[in-house]
Write an enzyme that holds these catalytic residues in place. Structure first.
Site, PDB file in Angstrom:
ATOM      1  N   ASP A   8       0.706  -1.044   0.063  1.00  0.00           N
ATOM      2  CA  ASP A   8      -0.169  -0.085   0.326  1.00  0.00           C
ATOM      3  C   ASP A   8       0.725   1.475  -0.004  1.00  0.00           C
ATOM      4  O   ASP A   8       1.607   1.702   0.969  1.00  0.00           O
ATOM      5  CB  ASP A   8      -1.013  -0.260   1.313  1.00  0.00           C
ATOM      6  CG  ASP A   8      -1.902   1.344   1.382  1.00  0.00           C
ATOM      7  OD1 ASP A   8      -1.967   2.010   0.307  1.00  0.00           O
ATOM      8  OD2 ASP A   8      -2.524   1.436   2.403  1.00  0.00           O
ATOM      9  N   ASP A  51      -1.297   6.919  -6.838  1.00  0.00           N
ATOM     10  CA  ASP A  51      -1.879   6.043  -5.833  1.00  0.00           C
ATOM     11  C   ASP A  51      -2.058   4.587  -6.557  1.00  0.00           C
ATOM     12  O   ASP A  51      -2.847   4.466  -7.450  1.00  0.00           O
ATOM     13  CB  ASP A  51      -3.195   6.462  -5.393  1.00  0.00           C
ATOM     14  CG  ASP A  51      -3.887   5.221  -4.615  1.00  0.00           C
ATOM     15  OD1 ASP A  51      -2.947   4.479  -4.316  1.00  0.00           O
ATOM     16  OD2 ASP A  51      -4.868   5.046  -4.680  1.00  0.00           O
TER      17      ASP A  51
END
Length: 492
Positions: free
Chosen positions: A100, A317
């Site tokens: 992540d 992202d």
């Protein structure tokens, strides 16, 4: 400005799919990829809904406490999940964690967890971490300097009653997790002068989750925890670099067709990488997007649309599946693309998405789109980087624009749709991000520049063919150790 590291340096490498390092040493930690959906029909609306949940979490976290579970390999029909298997504790136990880039903290579900899933639709065995069963585990107190640093970035908190460093992450979609911090050993293997040395360790601080709510309780895509790769002090990359184990830079190359790729704790060296500065003092990987071009023509978009503030900006992202633009930029992009191809294809709307009926190759019809950033860096998107094939109607294929708009928000988010099939380097030491197009099934070189002017390489990600019909996923965490002069080592 270059960062100076001690005389011994290790470059940590996580490699998805098969990997060969230097003389072909095998992988030692498995980095898995699972595809939970057997269907080849996955509508944009479902991908958008998954992204919406993530963006709700992002916009909720004004203090920088975010949770972006990486959805993994970009494939609009078979949405997988990038995750790796870490070894923690003494004796070491294995845990599957999502990779992540949108959060800072590594956290694992603990044995006293309320709401942690008991099984996973990814067909992996879930485990709970038990600090009481590890001889090297210790609780992190409020007086620990790492806890104090986490308080400043809202990644940790303290209870005056228990003197125990803790955390509460609440997300915009209503889900959340809370727990306390522990310190324990992370296990990995090292390469020392061409030889593999097993069972190396480093102490790291990570979260022990005792409560999960909302979507985090669901089992369909459950793993043991989250592997945060943000730039703040509690991320694993920051902790290891502070100990002189890795440089403060990591890189990834996400393979679009068929999945897999490479994640490197270190700097991938390629001659065509272009860099743009990170916007300073931001909790995420914010870039200064200046303009958008279609077919070489700059679109008429007010530059203020891309400016960075508490409520808008451009964020990289890797956990977002598609890509998102502010309203004004989105409308201008769709209009320019449609005007360019309208004489060749038939534009149609499908559930609010701009789509096209196409009977030939999209590369022969659709223009390049360029995202132009500060410092002259341009991210060039070929048609496959902004189009998603949905289905077919007769002899025509239905291709839709993968860019979406976030209603009422000035946020631009660059997800896997545009990140795939490119090397991305997150150079935190020099506060910049770079990229170049690349075949992510090929090997890469991880480079360090020593003050003698020499460049050292470790070759990672080379695909091996064992003759079987099925690709075997392997990974490793390898550390390249080089002796250098006492003056230290510069990572540029």
């Amino acid at each position: 400005m270059a960062a100076v590291f001690p005389a011994w340096i290790m470059v940590t490498i996580l490699v998805l799919e098969a990997a060969v390092v230097m003389d072909g040493f095998p992988a030692t930690l498995k980095l898995e990829r699972r595809i939970p959906l057997a269907s080849h029909e996955l509508e944009l609306s479902r991908l958008m809904e998954r992204d919406r949940v993530r963006h709700g979490r992002l916009l909720q976290s004004s203090g920088g406490v975010v949770d972006f579970p990486v959805l993994g390999t970009y494939d609009p029909f078979l949405v997988g999940l990038y995750f790796t298997k870490l070894q923690l504790g003494s004796p070491p136990r294995e845990f599957y964690v999502q990779i992540d880039t949108g959060s800072d903290v590594l956290w694992i579900g603990c044995n006293s967890c309320n709401g942690c899933p008991e099984y996973s639709g990814l067909q992996i065995q879930l485990n709970l971490y038990d600090p009481g069963s590890s001889s090297t585990a210790s609780l992190v107190s409020c007086s620990d300097r790492r806890c104090s640093a986490g308080v400043q970035s809202s990644d940790s908190g303290c209870s005056s009653q228990s003197n125990q460093c803790s955390y509460v992450f609440q997300y915009g979609d209503g889900s959340g997790t809370s727990g306390y911090y522990v310190s324990d050993l992370l296990h990995f293997d090292t390469i020392l002068e061409g030889s593999m040395i097993a069972n190396s360790t480093a102490p790291i601080m990570f979260g022990c989750s005792v409560l999960q709510t909302g979507d985090l309780t669901k089992s369909d895509r459950a793993v043991d925890g989250i592997f945060g790769l943000g730039q703040r002090s509690l991320s694993v990359i920051s902790q290891l670099s502070l100990q002189g184990i890795t440089p403060r830079v990591f890189s990834h190359c996400l393979k679009g067709n068929g999945g897999g790729g490479i994640l490197v704790f270190g700097e991938i060296l390629e001659p065509n990488i272009v860099y743009t500065p990170l916007v300073p003092s931001q909790p995420h990987y914010n870039l200064d997007l200046r303009s958008i071009s279609v077919g070489g023509q700059v679109l008429s978009i007010d530059p203020s649309v891309f400016s960075t503030s508490s409520s808008q900006g451009t964020i990289v992202d890797s956990g977002t599946t598609l890509a998102y633009l502010a309203d004004e930029a989105y409308d201008a992009l769709i209009s320019a693309i449609t005007n360019t191809v309208s004489q060749t294809v038939r534009p149609v709307l499908s559930k609010g998405n701009q789509c096209y009926l196409i009977t030939s190759s999209v590369t022969d019809i659709f223009p390049q789109v360029s995202l132009n950033f500060a410092g002259g860096a341009t991210l060039i998107l070929n048609p496959q980087d902004y189009l998603v094939q949905q289905n077919s109607i007769g002899d025509a294929a239905v291709w839709c624009i993968g860019f979406q708009k976030i209603q009422g928000q000035g946020i631009t988010i660059l997800g896997d749709l545009v990140l795939k099939d490119k090397i991305f380097v997150y150079d935190l030491a020099n506060q910049r991000i770079g990229w170049t197009n690349y075949d992510c099934s090929m090997s890469v070189n991880v480079s360090t520049n020593v003050n003698t002017g020499r460049t050292e390489f470790v070759n990672a990600g080379h695909m091996r063919n064992d003759g079987s019909s099925q690709s075997h996923s392997r990974s490793m965490i390898a550390l390249l150790i080089r002796t250098i002069v006492p003056a230290g080592l510069l990572f540029l």
